[in-house]
Design an enzyme around this catalytic site. Structure first.
Site, PDB file in Angstrom:
ATOM      1  N   LYS A 253       0.850  -1.206   0.000  1.00 46.88           N
ATOM      2  CA  LYS A 253       0.000   0.000   0.000  1.00 46.88           C
ATOM      3  C   LYS A 253       0.879   1.247   0.000  1.00 46.88           C
ATOM      4  CE  LYS A 253      -3.740  -2.621   1.943  1.00 46.88           C
ATOM      5  NZ  LYS A 253      -4.482  -3.101   3.110  1.00 46.88           N
TER       6      LYS A 253
ATOM      7  N   GLN B  67      -5.008  -1.893   9.296  1.00 49.65           N
ATOM      8  CA  GLN B  67      -4.779  -3.207   8.688  1.00 49.65           C
ATOM      9  C   GLN B  67      -5.338  -4.308   9.590  1.00 49.65           C
ATOM     10  OE1 GLN B  67      -3.344  -3.788   5.535  1.00 49.65           O
ATOM     11  NE2 GLN B  67      -4.039  -5.859   5.931  1.00 49.65           N
TER      12      GLN B  67
ATOM     13  N   ASP C  22     -11.438   1.854   3.306  1.00 50.15           N
ATOM     14  CA  ASP C  22     -11.649   0.411   3.129  1.00 50.15           C
ATOM     15  C   ASP C  22     -13.138   0.078   2.961  1.00 50.15           C
ATOM     16  OD1 ASP C  22      -9.421  -1.203   2.926  1.00 50.15           O
ATOM     17  OD2 ASP C  22      -9.045  -1.257   5.090  1.00 50.15           O
TER      18      ASP C  22
END
Ligand code: NAD
Length: 277
Positions: free
Chosen positions: A51, A95, A118
């Site tokens: 990322k 994460q 997300d």
């Protein structure tokens, strides 16, 4: 058989994002993604690293918070709140998975829906389901881009999705519905899985079982999208679909690696830019 090239298409999307980031910079606006990693799970470290690389490529500023495994939930929530309040942060990504002593749902619910790149927050999921403007979930939205940019007609087609997870299967079904497909969702309790799959014009596979879907599940000419990622012995990657077998009957198919995988990060970059106001 047409190979649906996720590596190429994700590259195009990242280049488009790069251009948008550049334009925003000219208007004096910087795009910033805050990435939080708790602990040192090797797979998570690789994802976070990828990322960051994508941020560098597109010109998005990434702010990285690598916290020790024993970080308390309170401390993590305080960091999320601080990032929520900062005008210069456009996206916040925590994460997953988190260490067992931290409640993932509480953390996700704390991220501001306006920075939820997300698209895991219940409000983001709700907006997506009713078709309101907002972030789109990266993997399913990446699959829609793959189909559209490969000239696959979706309207009126029967789409069968195997898997009903909150990250892939369920949001995938909603996005295909938005694109006017007729959608069937299959899961571990589905009866006659093979027969249902064989009726699909577009088959999207997100089961998490290496090479489970062979050509006996696939209608001649169907489009097959493989979401699965598995590392075999010898470090080779494979998907949930038996690629070598299915490519003989499919009209189009995504490979693993180089199919859905690279799209997820490209769509994350796209979300970061769309979060700038
Ligand atoms: P999950 O384990 O949360 O869900 C799997 C789903 O498959 C469940 O809904 C279950 O009902 C269904 N299932 C399991 N066994 C089945 C069977 N025998 N028959 C029919 N259905 C069955 O998994 P997930 O998070 O949705 O991920 C699925 C796969 O996609 C994994 O391999 C994962 O690594 C991969 N993945 C890839 C990306 C990407 O960026 N490419 C993103 C997310 C997940």
């Amino acid at each position: 058989m047409k190979l649906i090239d996720g590596k190429m298409i994700s590259g195009m999307i990242k280049d488009e994002v790069k251009e948008q980031v550049e334009k925003l910079k000219q208007q004096g606006k910087e795009v910033t993604l805050a990435v939080i990693l708790v602990g040192n799970d090797p797979a998570s470290s690789v994802y976070v690293g990828n990322k960051k690389k994508a941020c560098e490529y597109t010109g998005i500023r990434s702010e990285s918070y690598e916290l020790p495994e024993d970080t308390t939930q309170e401390k993590l929530l305080a960091l999320v709140e601080e990032l929520n309040g900062r005008d210069d942060v456009n996206g916040i990504l925590v994460q997953l998975p988190l260490p067992a002593h931290i409640d993932e749902k509480t953390v996700i619910d704390t991220i501001s829906p306006d920075k939820d790149v997300d698209c895991f927050h219940p409000q983001s999921v709700g907006r997506m389901c009713i078709g309101e403007k907002g972030f789109l979930p990266c993997t399913p939205a990446g699959i829609i881009e793959l189909l559209k940019r490969s000239d696959v007609e979706i309207t009126g087609k029967h789409c069968v999705i195997i898997g009903r997870s909150n990250i892939v299967g369920k949001p995938m079904a909603m996005l295909m519905l938005r694109e006017n497909a007729t959608v069937t969702i299959c899961h571990s309790k589905t009866k006659d899985l093979k027969e249902v799959c064989k009726s699909a014009d577009i088959l999207i596979v997100a089961i998490g079982k290496p090479k489970m879907i062979d050509s006996s599940y696939v209608k001649e000419g169907a489009v097959v999208i493989d979401v699965g990622i598995h590392r075999l012995e010898g470090k080779k990657l494979c998907g949930d679909v038996d690629f070598e077998d299915v490519k003989e009957v499919a009209g189009a198919i995504t490979p693993v690696p180089g199919g859905v995988g690279p799209m997820t990060i490209a769509m994350l970059m796209k979300n970061c830019v769309s979060g700038v106001r």
